[in-house]
Enzyme design. Structure first.
Site, PDB file in Angstrom:
ATOM      1  N   SER A 116       6.437 -25.676  57.673  1.00 22.44           N
ATOM      2  CA  SER A 116       7.059 -24.509  58.297  1.00 22.44           C
ATOM      3  C   SER A 116       7.999 -24.915  59.414  1.00 22.44           C
ATOM      4  O   SER A 116       8.859 -24.134  59.808  1.00 22.44           O
ATOM      5  CB  SER A 116       5.984 -23.609  58.925  1.00 22.44           C
ATOM      6  N   HIS A 137      10.691 -24.960  51.273  1.00 22.09           N
ATOM      7  CA  HIS A 137       9.818 -24.099  52.074  1.00 22.09           C
ATOM      8  C   HIS A 137       9.640 -22.743  51.409  1.00 22.09           C
ATOM      9  O   HIS A 137      10.568 -21.925  51.381  1.00 22.09           O
ATOM     10  CB  HIS A 137      10.431 -23.954  53.485  1.00 22.09           C
ATOM     11  N   GLU A 149      13.456 -21.812  51.302  1.00 26.25           N
ATOM     12  CA  GLU A 149      14.466 -22.494  52.120  1.00 26.25           C
ATOM     13  C   GLU A 149      14.564 -23.943  51.639  1.00 26.25           C
ATOM     14  O   GLU A 149      13.543 -24.630  51.525  1.00 26.25           O
ATOM     15  CB  GLU A 149      14.076 -22.457  53.604  1.00 26.25           C
ATOM     16  N   ASN A 188      11.829 -18.991  60.200  1.00 23.72           N
ATOM     17  CA  ASN A 188      10.821 -19.137  61.260  1.00 23.72           C
ATOM     18  C   ASN A 188      11.432 -19.207  62.650  1.00 23.72           C
ATOM     19  O   ASN A 188      10.801 -18.808  63.631  1.00 23.72           O
ATOM     20  CB  ASN A 188       9.940 -20.355  61.004  1.00 23.72           C
TER      21      ASN A 188
HETATM   22  C1  LIG Z   1       4.326 -17.792  65.268  1.00 29.21           C
HETATM   23  C2  LIG Z   1       4.668 -17.529  63.747  1.00 29.21           C
HETATM   24  C3  LIG Z   1       4.256 -18.597  62.863  1.00 29.21           C
HETATM   25  C4  LIG Z   1       4.890 -18.556  61.511  1.00 29.21           C
HETATM   26  C5  LIG Z   1       4.125 -19.431  60.599  1.00 29.21           C
HETATM   27  C6  LIG Z   1       4.794 -19.967  59.408  1.00 29.21           C
HETATM   28  C7  LIG Z   1       5.329 -18.984  58.442  1.00 29.21           C
HETATM   29  C8  LIG Z   1       5.768 -19.620  57.187  1.00 29.21           C
HETATM   30  O1  LIG Z   1       6.329 -20.886  57.320  1.00 29.21           O
HETATM   31  C9  LIG Z   1       6.758 -18.767  56.433  1.00 29.21           C
HETATM   32  C10 LIG Z   1       6.162 -17.482  55.938  1.00 29.21           C
HETATM   33  O2  LIG Z   1       5.608 -17.425  54.874  1.00 29.21           O
HETATM   34  S1  LIG Z   1       6.344 -16.175  56.990  1.00 29.21           S
HETATM   35  C11 LIG Z   1       5.450 -14.885  56.209  1.00 29.21           C
HETATM   36  C12 LIG Z   1       6.296 -14.222  55.194  1.00 29.21           C
HETATM   37  N1  LIG Z   1       5.529 -13.144  54.596  1.00 29.21           N
HETATM   38  C13 LIG Z   1       5.684 -11.872  54.953  1.00 29.21           C
HETATM   39  O3  LIG Z   1       6.469 -11.545  55.819  1.00 29.21           O
HETATM   40  C14 LIG Z   1       4.774 -10.941  54.225  1.00 29.21           C
HETATM   41  C15 LIG Z   1       5.021  -9.527  54.618  1.00 29.21           C
HETATM   42  N2  LIG Z   1       4.090  -8.655  53.919  1.00 29.21           N
HETATM   43  C16 LIG Z   1       4.262  -8.282  52.634  1.00 29.21           C
HETATM   44  O4  LIG Z   1       5.224  -8.641  51.963  1.00 29.21           O
HETATM   45  C17 LIG Z   1       3.220  -7.341  52.078  1.00 29.21           C
HETATM   46  O5  LIG Z   1       2.521  -6.745  53.146  1.00 29.21           O
HETATM   47  C18 LIG Z   1       2.191  -8.049  51.141  1.00 29.21           C
HETATM   48  C19 LIG Z   1       2.914  -8.558  49.879  1.00 29.21           C
HETATM   49  C20 LIG Z   1       1.474  -9.207  51.833  1.00 29.21           C
HETATM   50  C21 LIG Z   1       1.135  -7.028  50.727  1.00 29.21           C
HETATM   51  O6  LIG Z   1       1.792  -5.923  50.199  1.00 29.21           O
HETATM   52  P1  LIG Z   1       1.222  -4.437  50.340  1.00 29.21           P
HETATM   53  O7  LIG Z   1       2.232  -3.518  49.750  1.00 29.21           O
HETATM   54  O8  LIG Z   1       0.799  -4.237  51.741  1.00 29.21           O
HETATM   55  O9  LIG Z   1      -0.105  -4.486  49.531  1.00 29.21           O
HETATM   56  P2  LIG Z   1      -0.315  -4.428  47.966  1.00 29.21           P
HETATM   57  O10 LIG Z   1       0.093  -3.113  47.413  1.00 29.21           O
HETATM   58  O11 LIG Z   1      -1.731  -4.900  47.816  1.00 29.21           O
HETATM   59  O12 LIG Z   1       0.626  -5.585  47.410  1.00 29.21           O
HETATM   60  C22 LIG Z   1       1.956  -5.387  46.953  1.00 29.21           C
HETATM   61  C23 LIG Z   1       2.201  -6.274  45.743  1.00 29.21           C
HETATM   62  O13 LIG Z   1       2.047  -7.660  46.128  1.00 29.21           O
HETATM   63  C24 LIG Z   1       0.998  -8.249  45.351  1.00 29.21           C
HETATM   64  N3  LIG Z   1       0.253  -9.175  46.222  1.00 29.21           N
HETATM   65  C25 LIG Z   1      -0.194  -8.940  47.466  1.00 29.21           C
HETATM   66  N4  LIG Z   1      -0.782 -10.039  47.971  1.00 29.21           N
HETATM   67  C26 LIG Z   1      -0.701 -10.986  47.001  1.00 29.21           C
HETATM   68  C27 LIG Z   1      -1.113 -12.336  46.925  1.00 29.21           C
HETATM   69  N5  LIG Z   1      -1.724 -12.952  47.940  1.00 29.21           N
HETATM   70  N6  LIG Z   1      -0.860 -13.012  45.800  1.00 29.21           N
HETATM   71  C28 LIG Z   1      -0.246 -12.425  44.753  1.00 29.21           C
HETATM   72  N7  LIG Z   1       0.191 -11.146  44.786  1.00 29.21           N
HETATM   73  C29 LIG Z   1      -0.053 -10.440  45.884  1.00 29.21           C
HETATM   74  C30 LIG Z   1       0.136  -7.118  44.879  1.00 29.21           C
HETATM   75  O14 LIG Z   1      -0.549  -7.470  43.693  1.00 29.21           O
HETATM   76  C31 LIG Z   1       1.162  -6.024  44.652  1.00 29.21           C
HETATM   77  O15 LIG Z   1       1.808  -6.219  43.396  1.00 29.21           O
HETATM   78  P3  LIG Z   1       2.386  -4.964  42.542  1.00 29.21           P
HETATM   79  O16 LIG Z   1       2.895  -5.616  41.291  1.00 29.21           O
HETATM   80  O17 LIG Z   1       3.485  -4.357  43.378  1.00 29.21           O
HETATM   81  O18 LIG Z   1       1.230  -4.037  42.343  1.00 29.21           O
HETATM   82  N1  LIG Z   2       0.403 -19.907  55.897  1.00 22.87           N
HETATM   83  C1  LIG Z   2       1.677 -19.574  55.700  1.00 22.87           C
HETATM   84  O1  LIG Z   2       2.025 -18.380  55.755  1.00 22.87           O
HETATM   85  C2  LIG Z   2       2.696 -20.612  55.403  1.00 22.87           C
HETATM   86  C3  LIG Z   2       3.929 -20.224  54.859  1.00 22.87           C
HETATM   87  C4  LIG Z   2       4.895 -21.202  54.545  1.00 22.87           C
HETATM   88  C5  LIG Z   2       4.613 -22.541  54.787  1.00 22.87           C
HETATM   89  N2  LIG Z   2       3.402 -22.881  55.295  1.00 22.87           N
HETATM   90  C6  LIG Z   2       3.125 -24.319  55.474  1.00 22.87           C
HETATM   91  O2  LIG Z   2       2.413 -24.768  54.323  1.00 22.87           O
HETATM   92  C7  LIG Z   2       1.492 -25.814  54.719  1.00 22.87           C
HETATM   93  C8  LIG Z   2       0.087 -25.401  54.308  1.00 22.87           C
HETATM   94  O3  LIG Z   2      -0.246 -24.201  54.971  1.00 22.87           O
HETATM   95  P1  LIG Z   2      -1.431 -23.278  54.438  1.00 22.87           P
HETATM   96  O4  LIG Z   2      -1.285 -21.974  55.102  1.00 22.87           O
HETATM   97  O5  LIG Z   2      -1.530 -23.374  52.974  1.00 22.87           O
HETATM   98  O6  LIG Z   2      -2.695 -24.046  55.091  1.00 22.87           O
HETATM   99  P2  LIG Z   2      -4.208 -24.022  54.607  1.00 22.87           P
HETATM  100  O7  LIG Z   2      -5.010 -24.420  55.809  1.00 22.87           O
HETATM  101  O8  LIG Z   2      -4.519 -22.757  53.897  1.00 22.87           O
HETATM  102  O9  LIG Z   2      -4.255 -25.183  53.506  1.00 22.87           O
HETATM  103  C9  LIG Z   2      -4.101 -26.534  53.798  1.00 22.87           C
HETATM  104  C10 LIG Z   2      -4.894 -27.289  52.731  1.00 22.87           C
HETATM  105  O10 LIG Z   2      -4.584 -28.682  52.804  1.00 22.87           O
HETATM  106  C11 LIG Z   2      -5.764 -29.396  52.525  1.00 22.87           C
HETATM  107  N3  LIG Z   2      -5.571 -30.742  53.052  1.00 22.87           N
HETATM  108  C12 LIG Z   2      -5.538 -31.134  54.351  1.00 22.87           C
HETATM  109  N4  LIG Z   2      -5.278 -32.457  54.431  1.00 22.87           N
HETATM  110  C13 LIG Z   2      -5.120 -32.899  53.148  1.00 22.87           C
HETATM  111  C14 LIG Z   2      -4.823 -34.156  52.554  1.00 22.87           C
HETATM  112  N5  LIG Z   2      -4.606 -35.239  53.321  1.00 22.87           N
HETATM  113  N6  LIG Z   2      -4.747 -34.246  51.208  1.00 22.87           N
HETATM  114  C15 LIG Z   2      -4.955 -33.156  50.419  1.00 22.87           C
HETATM  115  N7  LIG Z   2      -5.233 -31.926  50.934  1.00 22.87           N
HETATM  116  C16 LIG Z   2      -5.306 -31.809  52.273  1.00 22.87           C
HETATM  117  C17 LIG Z   2      -6.873 -28.596  53.203  1.00 22.87           C
HETATM  118  O11 LIG Z   2      -8.137 -28.881  52.620  1.00 22.87           O
HETATM  119  C18 LIG Z   2      -6.407 -27.162  52.922  1.00 22.87           C
HETATM  120  O12 LIG Z   2      -6.970 -26.627  51.740  1.00 22.87           O
HETATM  121  C19 LIG Z   2       1.699 -26.021  56.196  1.00 22.87           C
HETATM  122  O13 LIG Z   2       2.638 -27.049  56.399  1.00 22.87           O
HETATM  123  C20 LIG Z   2       2.252 -24.672  56.661  1.00 22.87           C
HETATM  124  O14 LIG Z   2       3.001 -24.760  57.843  1.00 22.87           O
HETATM  125  C21 LIG Z   2       2.422 -21.966  55.607  1.00 22.87           C
END
Ligand SMILES: CCCCCCC[C@H](O)CC(=O)SCCNC(=O)CCNC(=O)[C@H](O)C(C)(C)COP(=O)([O-])OP(=O)([O-])OC[C@H]1O[C@@H](n2cnc3c(N)ncnc32)[C@H](O)[C@@H]1OP(=O)([O-])[O-]
Ligand SMILES: NC(=O)c1ccc[n+]([C@@H]2O[C@H](COP(=O)([O-])OP(=O)(O)OC[C@H]3O[C@@H](n4cnc5c(N)ncnc54)[C@H](O)[C@@H]3O)[C@@H](O)[C@H]2O)c1
Length: 281
Positions: A116, A137, A149, A188
């Site tokens: 990330s 990503h 990305e 991010n």
């Molecule tokens: C300090 C900050 C740190 C940042 C950290 C790092 C971030 C990272 O690097 C980048 C990211 O990812 S950033 C994060 C970026 N992410 C965001 O920003 C996410 C924003 N949130 C969302 O997009 C929605 O709230 C969700 C999709 C999570 C749930 O949607 P909802 O409407 O509330 O609920 P719903 O009606 O239940 O689901 C709708 C549809 O999705 C389907 N489905 C759901 N979960 C599923 C899963 N696990 N698997 C498969 N499918 C899944 C579900 O089946 C349904 O399908 P249908 O065919 O339409 O019936």
């Molecule tokens: N959580 C998010 O929304 C998100 C979104 C995009 C990218 N990412 C990035 O993806 C990566 C994974 O995040 P996550 O949320 O899946 O974390 P997670 O904690 O759910 O999963 C990490 C997994 O890696 C395994 N692991 C740790 N060390 C290992 C090793 N040496 N060999 C094999 N497996 C090992 C752990 O057992 C665990 O199951 C991170 O770099 C995170 O920043 C996370």
């Protein structure tokens, strides 16, 4: 590219393995222990059964048949693309990329990271083939969100970037944007200050978690509010990513708020542990 490995089968790795197998690839997932491998398989089964029930795939068991979960990293030797998705910890990723460099045999294999926030160059330079190391990503949940990305480092070759783009867009059906190799990339860099501001707002007692989230859902048409999103991402990952951006830019807006630190210390990691800003069944 038909032979894929995903190292780390957590939230993201299991999603990347799922979309790869749904695209017809032969997929190996490598986890760090038998228990973690079992958990990864459980996540994959649950998600594929749901996809089958919704009519998105014909057969969960057919897709699952394309995925093997292993605990020996040596299993990735014959892969054409390896996507690293282990914990957001620079030292752990550096150690893994050194091992991948020694193990992966194909001279033109792509070694990708789903990090990330960690600069791709830090992973490329510990290998003998930085031209083949790139950030790919994905976004959470991987089966739902379309974006990927693409993050080449200064040393990544154009051929690696072109083949990565062809894989994510042509095979996986995702949409790619191009980013320079700076911590946080595009999404991010903007999303993290927003989520951290919401945590600070809640921590200061200015508004409840529910009202902060309802405000953004109803007032800005976000699919979920920032605190629910932090719970979805995982608060350990949220904290690690914030620290990595703070490390790169030294800007207070990226500093992890004390409440986030305390919640991680307490093991309140969001959905993955059943409690974060909200409690989950
Ligand atoms: C300090 C900050 C740190 C940042 C950290 C790092 C971030 C990272 O690097 C980048 C990211 O990812 S950033 C994060 C970026 N992410 C965001 O920003 C996410 C924003 N949130 C969302 O997009 C929605 O709230 C969700 C999709 C999570 C749930 O949607 P909802 O409407 O509330 O609920 P719903 O009606 O239940 O689901 C709708 C549809 O999705 C389907 N489905 C759901 N979960 C599923 C899963 N696990 N698997 C498969 N499918 C899944 C579900 O089946 C349904 O399908 P249908 O065919 O339409 O019936
Ligand atoms: N959580 C998010 O929304 C998100 C979104 C995009 C990218 N990412 C990035 O993806 C990566 C994974 O995040 P996550 O949320 O899946 O974390 P997670 O904690 O759910 O999963 C990490 C997994 O890696 C395994 N692991 C740790 N060390 C290992 C090793 N040496 N060999 C094999 N497996 C090992 C752990 O057992 C665990 O199951 C991170 O770099 C995170 O920043 C996370």
């Amino acid at each position: 590219m038909k032979n894929v490995a995903v190292v780390g089968g957590g939230l993201m790795g299991s999603g990347i393995a799922e979309v790869s197998a749904r695209a017809g690839h032969d997929v190996i997932v490598v986890e760090s222990s038998d228990d973690a491998a079992k958990a990864a398989l459980g996540r994959l089964e649950k998600s594929l059964v749901r996809a089958e029930a919704k009519g998105k795939i014909a057969s969960a068991s057919d897709v699952l048949g394309l995925i093997r979960v292993e605990t020996d990293l040596g299993a990735v030797a014959d892969r054409e693309v390896v996507v690293e998705a282990i914990v957001e910890d620079e030292a752990a990723k550096v150690a893994l990329f050194k091992s991948l460099d020694a193990i992966v045999e194909a001279p033109d294999a792509i070694l990708a990271s789903n990090t990330s926030s960690i600069p791709i160059m830090k992973l490329g330079v510990v290998t003998t083939r930085p031209t083949q190391v790139i950030g790919i990503h994905f976004f959470n949940p991987v089966p739902v969100l379309q974006l990927v990305e693409l993050v080449p480092s200064l040393l990544t070759s154009e051929d690696t970037t072109a083949r990565s783009r062809a894989w994510v867009e042509g095979s996986l059906g995702k949409q790619a944007i191009d980013c320079q190799d700076r911590a946080g990339f595009v999404v991010n860099a903007l999303l993290i200050p927003f989520i951290l501001s919401a945590i600070r707002m809640f921590e200061s007692g200015f508004a409840s978690a529910e009202d902060i989230d309802r405000g953004l859902v109803l007032g800005a048409a976000h699919p979920q509010g920032p605190l629910a999103l932090a719970d979805l991402i995982g608060l350990d990952t949220t904290k690690a990513v914030a620290e990595s951006l703070y490390d790169e830019f030294k800007e207070p807006l990226y500093a992890a708020p004390p409440l986030l630190q305390r919640m991680v210390d307490a093991g309140l990691l969001g959905r993955k542990t059943g409690r974060g800003f909200y409690t989950y069944a």
